[in-house]
Design a protein around this motif. Structure first.
Motif, short mmCIF file in Angstrom:
data_model
loop_
_atom_site.label_atom_id
_atom_site.label_comp_id
_atom_site.label_asym_id
_atom_site.label_seq_id
_atom_site.Cartn_x
_atom_site.Cartn_y
_atom_site.Cartn_z
N GLN A 297 0.83 -1.20 0.00
CA GLN A 297 0.00 0.00 0.00
C GLN A 297 0.87 1.26 0.00
OE1 GLN A 297 -3.24 0.18 2.90
NE2 GLN A 297 -3.35 2.43 2.70
N GLU A 298 1.88 1.27 0.88
CA GLU A 298 2.72 2.47 0.98
C GLU A 298 3.57 2.68 -0.27
OE1 GLU A 298 4.61 3.21 4.70
OE2 GLU A 298 6.21 4.43 3.81
N ALA A 299 4.21 1.62 -0.75
CA ALA A 299 5.19 1.78 -1.84
C ALA A 299 4.55 1.82 -3.22
CB ALA A 299 6.21 0.64 -1.78
N LEU A 300 3.38 1.20 -3.37
CA LEU A 300 2.80 1.05 -4.71
C LEU A 300 1.48 1.79 -4.88
CD1 LEU A 300 3.58 -2.76 -5.09
CD2 LEU A 300 4.85 -0.86 -6.12
N ALA B 252 -7.63 2.84 5.41
CA ALA B 252 -7.60 4.16 6.06
C ALA B 252 -6.83 4.16 7.39
CB ALA B 252 -9.04 4.62 6.30
N VAL B 253 -6.62 2.97 7.94
CA VAL B 253 -5.95 2.90 9.24
C VAL B 253 -4.45 3.11 9.07
CG1 VAL B 253 -5.40 1.32 11.16
CG2 VAL B 253 -7.67 1.29 10.12
N ARG B 254 -3.81 3.77 10.01
CA ARG B 254 -2.34 3.82 10.07
C ARG B 254 -1.95 3.42 11.48
NH1 ARG B 254 -1.21 6.49 5.38
NH2 ARG B 254 1.02 6.30 5.67
N ARG B 255 -0.96 2.56 11.58
CA ARG B 255 -0.57 2.15 12.94
C ARG B 255 0.89 1.72 12.98
NH1 ARG B 255 -2.91 -3.70 13.84
NH2 ARG B 255 -2.37 -4.50 11.81
N ALA B 256 1.44 1.83 14.17
CA ALA B 256 2.85 1.49 14.36
C ALA B 256 3.00 -0.02 14.51
CB ALA B 256 3.39 2.20 15.59
N ARG C 79 6.91 -16.53 15.41
CA ARG C 79 7.66 -16.88 16.61
C ARG C 79 8.92 -16.02 16.74
NH1 ARG C 79 7.92 -23.02 18.50
NH2 ARG C 79 5.86 -22.38 19.17
N SER C 80 9.34 -15.39 15.65
CA SER C 80 10.54 -14.55 15.68
C SER C 80 10.15 -13.08 15.71
CB SER C 80 11.43 -14.86 14.48
OG SER C 80 11.98 -16.15 14.62
N ARG C 81 11.14 -12.22 15.94
CA ARG C 81 10.87 -10.80 16.15
C ARG C 81 11.63 -9.90 15.20
NH1 ARG C 81 7.07 -12.20 17.46
NH2 ARG C 81 6.17 -12.62 19.49
N ASN C 82 12.27 -10.50 14.17
CA ASN C 82 13.18 -9.72 13.33
C ASN C 82 12.46 -8.96 12.22
OD1 ASN C 82 13.01 -12.61 12.54
ND2 ASN C 82 14.30 -12.03 10.82
N THR C 83 11.56 -8.06 12.64
CA THR C 83 10.93 -7.16 11.67
C THR C 83 11.74 -5.87 11.58
OG1 THR C 83 9.00 -5.83 11.11
CG2 THR C 83 9.32 -6.31 13.46
N PRO C 84 11.99 -5.39 10.36
CA PRO C 84 12.72 -4.13 10.21
C PRO C 84 11.80 -2.91 10.41
CG PRO C 84 12.17 -4.99 8.05
CD PRO C 84 11.69 -6.02 9.05
N TYR C 85 10.53 -3.16 10.70
CA TYR C 85 9.56 -2.05 10.78
C TYR C 85 9.13 -1.73 12.20
CZ TYR C 85 9.37 -3.69 5.97
OH TYR C 85 9.72 -4.12 4.71
N ALA C 86 9.83 -2.26 13.20
CA ALA C 86 9.43 -2.02 14.59
C ALA C 86 9.28 -0.53 14.84
CB ALA C 86 10.47 -2.62 15.53
N GLY C 87 8.12 -0.14 15.35
CA GLY C 87 7.87 1.25 15.69
C GLY C 87 7.52 2.14 14.50
N ARG C 88 7.65 1.60 13.31
CA ARG C 88 7.35 2.39 12.11
C ARG C 88 5.85 2.38 11.84
NH1 ARG C 88 11.11 2.72 6.97
NH2 ARG C 88 9.70 3.65 5.47
N THR C 89 5.30 3.53 11.48
CA THR C 89 3.87 3.59 11.19
C THR C 89 3.64 3.20 9.74
OG1 THR C 89 3.50 5.28 12.85
CG2 THR C 89 1.85 5.11 11.10
N LEU C 90 2.78 2.20 9.55
CA LEU C 90 2.46 1.70 8.21
C LEU C 90 0.96 1.83 7.97
CD1 LEU C 90 4.57 -1.62 8.10
CD2 LEU C 90 5.14 0.59 7.06
N PRO C 91 0.58 1.98 6.71
CA PRO C 91 -0.85 2.11 6.40
C PRO C 91 -1.54 0.76 6.28
CG PRO C 91 0.42 2.29 4.38
CD PRO C 91 1.42 2.07 5.50
#
Ligand SMILES: NC(=O)N[C@@H](CC(=O)O)C(=O)O
Length: 436
Positions: A342-345, A391-395, A404-416
């Motif tokens: 949604q954000e990039a395209l 319409a929602v945006r959230r961190a 089960r893993s936590r390796n997201t590069p978007y932690a704390g980043r607000t995405l649509p």
């Protein structure tokens, strides 16, 4: 939400198929029954889902998921990985073969396929290894995997490149018999020994060994010519450079039967993040330059790149946290893929929602030869559907992910965007944004 949760009829009231005008989408007995005028559909005992303002798309299909089972159940399991998939709007995922043991026999692919069926969150299509043990020396039993209950059609040594041209040629020839495809991890091994990040000015400054674009492009160039030579079907995994896009464009203009995917992270993130030395940004192929990101987005819009595929690569903390050089490459992707698209395209005007459906559902299903997925939202088709609230945006909260893993590069980043509901053959796997 109203009425009984067990009913097999769902009315998605006011949903907007492909972002178009609102309708009432009726799902009955596993299929799309009708698209009635908004506010008019009713059926005895039906569960009504308030889909006012929500975009309805065919259930997403991922060509590239690492589920880690068997072997690394501490990082992900078929259960947790497919939960993440459903929450991300996926109704089918292709499970990569670099497990332990490697998925290079009918026995292993059937095990993964069966675990997927038992979990029930989405369909799991195992990918078979091209070579025994991903060793790059002998072809695996491709035919036996194709004939197994898992009906494997996609074969890949992903994580490793099939770098031997003779083996690659044989594999391409072999899969023609059952309409299979070789999904190549395009990485010339000698050019990338010890590589840590994109090769360029920044890798010099940071003192991290470079992974040059040509190591990807040289393999793609060779493989499209091999595919043409033997008249077979090639798919290129996680394309990451502008030069790769140019080669793919040329190959397609020549009529070569090649398809390609790009990951969400290569559409949004770039190499500058490596300056943090935070290994969450270490991934294979590496994050590239800003001009590569632009070229990749444009290629998805043009259709030169056919699919967005997550390369969801969960890693346990012990393998991912620590020094950059020792960390394993890879990032989570399933639960954020649609938001990144949604954000990039979409928000850049490059694709509309019909385009998103095409690149994240229709084409990946076709490439994987997955019957029943990627079908249009119309009467008589299997009810594989995702409802998204754009319409929602959230961190992003890593602690709230199903993986089960936590390796997201978007932690704390607000995405649509937010996946509100996912239906697998008419049965909800996700409702109100939570597992059903
Ligand atoms: N894409 C990644 O960064 N990692 C993949 C394998 C690989 O392609 O190296 C993984 O399995 O973790």
């Amino acid at each position: 939400m109203s009425a009984s949760a067990n009913s097999s009829t769902f009315i998605l009231r006011g949903a907007r198929p492909y972002g178009g005008d609102p309708v009432d989408l009726v799902l009955r007995d596993g299929a799309v029954a009708e698209a009635a005028a908004a506010g008019t559909a009713s059926a005895a005992g039906a569960t009504v889902v308030d889909a006012d303002g929500l975009v309805a798309l065919p259930g997403l299909v991922d060509l590239h998921t690492h589920l880690r089972e068997p072997g690394r159940e501490d990082a992900e399991t078929v259960e947790t990985g497919t939960q993440a998939a459903a929450l991300g709007g996926f109704t089918a995922v292709h499970a990569m073969a670099n497990t332990d043991p490697v998925a290079d026999t009918a026995g292993v692919v059937e095990q993964v396929w069966r675990l997927g069926r038992e979990a029930g969150h989405c369909d799991v299509a195992p990918v078979g290894a091209v070579t025994v043990g991903l060793g790059g020396e002998r072809l695996a039993e491709l035919g036996a995997m194709a004939d197994s209950a898992a009906r494997v059609r996609v074969f890949s040594d992903d994580g490793k490149c099939v770098s031997d041209a003779v083996l690659m040629r044989r594999a391409l020839e072999y899969v023609k018999a059952f309409d299979g495809v070789i999904a190549q991890h395009a990485q010339e091994p000698r050019l990338t020994e010890g590589a840590q990040m994109n090769e360029g000015a920044l890798s010099g400054v940071l003192g991290l060994r470079g992974w040059p674009s040509v190591a990807e492009e040289a393999v793609i160039a060779r493989d499209v010519l091999l595919a043409q030579h033997v008249g077979s079907r090639l798919h290129v995994c996680h394309v990451s450079t502008k030069g790769s896009v140019e080669i793919l464009r040329l190959a397609k203009e020549r009529g070569i039967d090649v398809t390609a995917e790009v990951t969400p992270h290569h559409l949004l993130l770039d190499e500058s993040l490596a300056a943090s030395y935070d290994p969450v940004y270490k991934v294979n192929p590496p994050l590239r330059g800003k001009d590569d990101v632009q070229a990749l987005r444009q290629a998805v819009a043009d259709g030169v790149i056919d699919a967005v595929a997550t390369d969801h690569a969960p890693h346990a903390a012990e393998d991912k946290e620590g020094e950059w050089a020792n960390a394993l490459p890879g990032m989570l992707g399933l639960e954020t893929a649609l938001a990144i698209a949604q954000e990039a395209l979409v928000e850049t005007g490059l694709l509309d929602w019909a385009g998103v459906a095409d690149r994240l559902s229709t084409r990946p299903a076709r490439i994987g030869r997955l019957a029943g997925h990627g079908r249009p939202l119309r009467a008589g088709e299997p009810a594989n559907v995702v409802l998204v609230d754009p319409a929602v945006r959230r961190a992003v909260d890593p602690g709230a992910l199903a993986s089960r893993s936590r390796n997201t590069p978007y932690a704390g980043r607000t995405l649509p965007g937010r996946v509100v509901a996912t239906f697998l053959r008419g049965r909800p796997t996700v409702l109100d944004g939570a597992l059903a």
